[in-house]
Design an enzyme around this catalytic site. Structure first.
Site, PDB file in Angstrom:
ATOM      1  N   PRO A 267      39.987  51.364  35.780  1.00 27.85           N
ATOM      2  CA  PRO A 267      40.954  50.446  36.397  1.00 27.85           C
ATOM      3  C   PRO A 267      41.424  51.013  37.729  1.00 27.85           C
ATOM      4  CG  PRO A 267      42.022  51.736  34.679  1.00 27.85           C
ATOM      5  CD  PRO A 267      40.582  52.174  34.702  1.00 27.85           C
TER       6      PRO A 267
ATOM      7  N   SER B  40      36.573  45.113  47.228  1.00 28.08           N
ATOM      8  CA  SER B  40      36.245  44.809  48.623  1.00 28.08           C
ATOM      9  C   SER B  40      34.732  44.850  48.867  1.00 28.08           C
ATOM     10  CB  SER B  40      36.947  45.815  49.531  1.00 28.08           C
ATOM     11  OG  SER B  40      36.459  47.106  49.242  1.00 28.08           O
TER      12      SER B  40
ATOM     13  N   TRP C 217      43.489  45.878  41.803  1.00 28.66           N
ATOM     14  CA  TRP C 217      44.884  45.815  41.347  1.00 28.66           C
ATOM     15  C   TRP C 217      45.485  44.423  41.424  1.00 28.66           C
ATOM     16  CZ3 TRP C 217      46.919  43.622  45.526  1.00 28.66           C
ATOM     17  CH2 TRP C 217      46.300  43.887  46.750  1.00 28.66           C
TER      18      TRP C 217
ATOM     19  N   GLU D 232      39.625  39.773  55.999  1.00 28.92           N
ATOM     20  CA  GLU D 232      40.498  39.036  55.089  1.00 28.92           C
ATOM     21  C   GLU D 232      41.900  39.673  55.183  1.00 28.92           C
ATOM     22  OE1 GLU D 232      39.166  40.146  51.271  1.00 28.92           O
ATOM     23  OE2 GLU D 232      39.910  38.352  50.300  1.00 28.92           O
TER      24      GLU D 232
ATOM     25  N   GLU E 124      30.676  35.071  37.237  1.00 29.17           N
ATOM     26  CA  GLU E 124      31.445  35.474  36.061  1.00 29.17           C
ATOM     27  C   GLU E 124      32.132  34.255  35.475  1.00 29.17           C
ATOM     28  OE1 GLU E 124      34.014  38.603  37.783  1.00 29.17           O
ATOM     29  OE2 GLU E 124      32.728  39.967  36.669  1.00 29.17           O
TER      30      GLU E 124
ATOM     31  N   GLU F  72      31.795  41.005  42.664  1.00 29.97           N
ATOM     32  CA  GLU F  72      32.705  39.970  43.165  1.00 29.97           C
ATOM     33  C   GLU F  72      33.471  40.631  44.294  1.00 29.97           C
ATOM     34  OE1 GLU F  72      32.598  36.988  42.171  1.00 29.97           O
ATOM     35  OE2 GLU F  72      31.676  37.088  40.195  1.00 29.97           O
TER      36      GLU F  72
ATOM     37  N   CYS G 106      41.480  37.025  46.126  1.00 26.71           N
ATOM     38  CA  CYS G 106      40.241  36.943  46.910  1.00 26.71           C
ATOM     39  C   CYS G 106      39.894  35.497  47.238  1.00 26.71           C
ATOM     40  CB  CYS G 106      39.119  37.588  46.139  1.00 26.71           C
ATOM     41  SG  CYS G 106      38.962  36.860  44.525  1.00 26.71           S
TER      42      CYS G 106
HETATM   43  N1  LIG Z   1      35.645  38.363  44.499  1.00 27.50           N
HETATM   44  C1  LIG Z   1      36.600  38.637  43.645  1.00 27.50           C
HETATM   45  O1  LIG Z   1      36.597  38.149  42.536  1.00 27.50           O
HETATM   46  C2  LIG Z   1      37.713  39.563  44.044  1.00 27.50           C
HETATM   47  C3  LIG Z   1      38.797  39.715  43.182  1.00 27.50           C
HETATM   48  C4  LIG Z   1      39.838  40.574  43.542  1.00 27.50           C
HETATM   49  C5  LIG Z   1      39.773  41.279  44.735  1.00 27.50           C
HETATM   50  N2  LIG Z   1      38.703  41.105  45.526  1.00 27.50           N
HETATM   51  C6  LIG Z   1      38.628  41.813  46.785  1.00 27.50           C
HETATM   52  O2  LIG Z   1      39.138  43.122  46.620  1.00 27.50           O
HETATM   53  C7  LIG Z   1      39.781  43.546  47.811  1.00 27.50           C
HETATM   54  C8  LIG Z   1      41.162  44.083  47.513  1.00 27.50           C
HETATM   55  O3  LIG Z   1      41.136  45.000  46.485  1.00 27.50           O
HETATM   56  P1  LIG Z   1      41.100  46.574  46.759  1.00 27.50           P
HETATM   57  O4  LIG Z   1      41.692  46.884  48.068  1.00 27.50           O
HETATM   58  O5  LIG Z   1      41.656  47.250  45.577  1.00 27.50           O
HETATM   59  O6  LIG Z   1      39.540  46.784  46.858  1.00 27.50           O
HETATM   60  P2  LIG Z   1      38.750  48.142  46.762  1.00 27.50           P
HETATM   61  O7  LIG Z   1      37.330  47.777  46.902  1.00 27.50           O
HETATM   62  O8  LIG Z   1      39.288  49.176  47.651  1.00 27.50           O
HETATM   63  O9  LIG Z   1      39.060  48.649  45.284  1.00 27.50           O
HETATM   64  C9  LIG Z   1      38.635  47.954  44.127  1.00 27.50           C
HETATM   65  C10 LIG Z   1      38.363  48.970  43.033  1.00 27.50           C
HETATM   66  O10 LIG Z   1      37.309  49.799  43.430  1.00 27.50           O
HETATM   67  C11 LIG Z   1      37.693  51.143  43.267  1.00 27.50           C
HETATM   68  N3  LIG Z   1      36.913  51.966  44.178  1.00 27.50           N
HETATM   69  C12 LIG Z   1      37.152  52.254  45.466  1.00 27.50           C
HETATM   70  N4  LIG Z   1      36.197  53.095  45.935  1.00 27.50           N
HETATM   71  C13 LIG Z   1      35.354  53.320  44.910  1.00 27.50           C
HETATM   72  C14 LIG Z   1      34.170  54.114  44.722  1.00 27.50           C
HETATM   73  N5  LIG Z   1      33.649  54.838  45.716  1.00 27.50           N
HETATM   74  N6  LIG Z   1      33.573  54.115  43.524  1.00 27.50           N
HETATM   75  C15 LIG Z   1      34.085  53.383  42.506  1.00 27.50           C
HETATM   76  N7  LIG Z   1      35.186  52.624  42.600  1.00 27.50           N
HETATM   77  C16 LIG Z   1      35.807  52.595  43.788  1.00 27.50           C
HETATM   78  C17 LIG Z   1      39.183  51.152  43.458  1.00 27.50           C
HETATM   79  O11 LIG Z   1      39.761  52.282  42.864  1.00 27.50           O
HETATM   80  C18 LIG Z   1      39.546  49.894  42.732  1.00 27.50           C
HETATM   81  O12 LIG Z   1      39.572  50.147  41.346  1.00 27.50           O
HETATM   82  C19 LIG Z   1      39.808  42.333  48.693  1.00 27.50           C
HETATM   83  O13 LIG Z   1      38.804  42.417  49.658  1.00 27.50           O
HETATM   84  C20 LIG Z   1      39.504  41.178  47.764  1.00 27.50           C
HETATM   85  O14 LIG Z   1      38.937  40.053  48.322  1.00 27.50           O
HETATM   86  C21 LIG Z   1      37.670  40.296  45.211  1.00 27.50           C
HETATM   87  O1  LIG Z   2      41.273  37.841  43.347  1.00 27.03           O
HETATM   88  C1  LIG Z   2      40.290  37.363  42.870  1.00 27.03           C
HETATM   89  C2  LIG Z   2      40.229  36.573  41.627  1.00 27.03           C
HETATM   90  C3  LIG Z   2      41.162  35.443  41.694  1.00 27.03           C
HETATM   91  C4  LIG Z   2      41.011  34.515  40.546  1.00 27.03           C
HETATM   92  O2  LIG Z   2      40.242  34.739  39.604  1.00 27.03           O
HETATM   93  O3  LIG Z   2      41.696  33.511  40.615  1.00 27.03           O
END
Ligand SMILES: NC(=O)c1ccc[n+]([C@@H]2O[C@H](COP(=O)([O-])OP(=O)(O)OC[C@H]3O[C@@H](n4cnc5c(N)ncnc54)[C@H](O)[C@@H]3O)[C@@H](O)[C@H]2O)c1
Ligand SMILES: O=CCCC(=O)O
Length: 492
Positions: A189, A244, A164, A395, A472, A265, A299
């Protein structure tokens, strides 16, 4: 009903708001009529609903993507380029609406919402341009009368799962590459921000993306079953996820059941290091951008700010002064500098990190508290945070700058690398030798030297260690969605 609900979003083009999922070109409800309520995090008021879909809808979406694959994968690269460029143009044309939509469902300020649309559309533009450059190779043969050719082909149906914090850009970073390569897709999404995803699907359709090439399955309670199917279905050939680290590991395990290609990611725990020879004004400005962008919910946000002991007091007081001047509020209000966090679980995590650090000796220089019964958290600077604080292992993903003093280069590199993850790292120094040494030694996928901003469509974005797999964006991002095929020609 839907049209009056859509007009409540205040968009110039309310038809961008969809309250249904998308399967095989049709906007559809969940089979059992179940719905997810989506709220504006700034007010906790309902924005609208989308379907709570499950396994049956996911199977239909995957089947629709498989049905669309033969025709889409055999369009010419130029045809895909032209359609993606139309989608890019539509994202520009609807810039104000798409930015507003991001602000409404995510909470970030309108400037950031529009900034995200610019960032998001840049992936569509970049991959439109990459579609026509998926060159193969000719490799001189070891045998007479034989020629070796390598061609690139789209992998097939791709499952896309996103978080999100960037409701639009985390999708286009994957979708742009998948479509450019000739793949078809099923997007799941996040339940917090589905409307941006649905608006993107609508614009893609207006740009000429055929039915079934993009399918969108919205789900919240059924996420485990939907995610399992999106990873385990033998029809799906690639899984791409941003979110995550624990969920990334879960999905990777499921995708391994059919040895699919995966791009992950995952979470970061970025160090931001200020050496004694840094330009302090620039370091403070960069720390603010890097730490407080999206109210700390990216992130690549700095999680730790390490400052050399000789400049620590000056850096801490200048940073605290700037942070104290932030104005939190509704992202649509022009005077707001920082929006709310996404929900109460996010504010609770920041509170937990602050209470833990303070109980271990840290001091609050500014902020430190949630605004009661809201998702707003005061932008916070903590000084003298001890290395055994919870923030070290988790984090924060919120507006909390944790300051730590250090004395030597070796010491700070050791501190910065003492984590299981490695996405981004930042440092400020004007010593060219040190800049090379530290950039090479930080265990991260992306290092920023004397700047707090990394993100662009043209760079290989991704991490090392438990921050994920694959890259990516950038010159090679499209390769994650293609297979190399060797063709050996004999009998010449
Ligand atoms: N590396 C990157 O590019 C990047 C970018 C954005 C966020 N993040 C990470 O995401 C985390 C925050 O986002 P969040 O809390 O929404 O993460 P999250 O992992 O809980 O959720 C991300 C997505 O995964 C889905 N999801 C959850 N459980 C699932 C399952 N069992 N099967 C399929 N999909 C599932 C969620 O509905 C959501 O759409 C932070 O740790 C952040 O660092 C990383
Ligand atoms: O949150 C992760 C992605 C952040 C970015 O692409 O700048």
């Amino acid at each position: 009903m839907a049209s009056s609900q859509a007009s409540a979003f205040g968009l110039k083009d309310p038809s961008l708001i969809k309250f249904q999922g998308l399967i095989d070109g049709k906007w559809v409800d969940a089979k059992d009529g179940a719905k997810i309520v989506v709220k504006n995090p700034a007010s906790n008021q309902e924005l609208g609903t989308v379907p709570e879909m499950g396994l049956a809808e996911t199977e239909e979406a995957i089947a629709a993507a498989a049905k669309a694959f033969p025709a889409w994968s055999t369009t010419t690269a130029k045809e895909r380029h032209d359609i993606l460029m139309k989608m890019y143009a539509l994202m520009q044309q609807h810039h104000d609406d798409l930015g507003r939509l991001i602000t409404l469902e995510n909470g970030k300020t309108l400037t950031e919402g529009k900034g995200e649309n610019t960032y998001s559309s840049s992936f569509i533009e970049w991959y439109a341009e990459e579609a026509i450059r998926t060159y193969g190779e000719q490799i001189p043969s070891a045998f007479k009368n034989v020629r070796n050719i390598v061609i690139k082909q789209p992998v097939g149906v791709v499952s896309i799962m996103t978080p999100w914090n960037f409701p639009s850009a985390m999708i286009t970073r994957k979708l742009g590459a998948a479509l450019a390569a000739g793949c078809t897709t099923v997007i799941k999404p996040p339940p917090e921000t589905p409307f941006s995803a649905l608006a993107l699907a609508e614009l893609a359709s207006r740009a000429g993306v055929p039915d079934g090439v993009i399918n969108v399955v919205t789900t919240e309670k059924n996420v485990a079953a939907v995610g399992k199917q999106m990873c385990e279905s033998p029809i799906v050939k690639k899984v791409t996820f941003t979110g995550s680290t624990p969920v990334a590991k879960l999905l990777a395990g499921m995708a391994a059941s059919t040895l699919k290609k995966v791009s992950l990611e995952a979470g970061g725990n970025a160090p931001f290091i200020v050496f004694d020879d840094a330009n302090i004004d620039e370091a403070v400005a960069a720390a603010i951008v890097c730490k407080f962008r999206g109210s700390g919910q990216t992130c690549v946000c700095a999680n730790w700010i390490y400052v050399h002991s000789t400049v620590y007091a000056e850096f801490a007081s200048r940073l605290a002064e700037k942070v104290a001047a932030f104005k939190i509020g509704d992202g649509l209000d022009e005077s707001t500098t920082h929006g709310p966090l996404i929900h109460s679980r996010a504010t609770e995590k920041v509170t937990r990190h602050i209470e833990d650090a303070v109980s271990k000796g840290a001091q609050v220089l500014v902020g430190g508290k949630v605004v009661e019964n809201t998702n707003f958290f005061q932008p916070t600077v903590l000084s003298d945070v001890p290395s055994d604080a919870l923030i070290n292992d988790e984090e924060t993903f919120g507006p909390l700058a944790a300051l730590v003093k250090f004395d030597t280069e070796d010491e700070v590199i050791k501190l910065a690398n003492a984590t299981e993850v490695g996405l981004a790292g930042y440092f400020f120094s004007r010593d060219i030798g040190r800049a090379w040494r530290v950039a090479e030694k930080l265990e991260v996928g992306m290092v920023a030297v004397n700047t707090g901003l990394i993100s662009q469509a043209v760079i290989p974005f991704g991490g090392v260690k438990e921050s994920g797999l694959g890259r990516e964006g950038g010159p090679h991002g499209i390769d994650e969605y293609m297979n190399e095929k060797l063709i050996v020609f004999g009998g010449l």
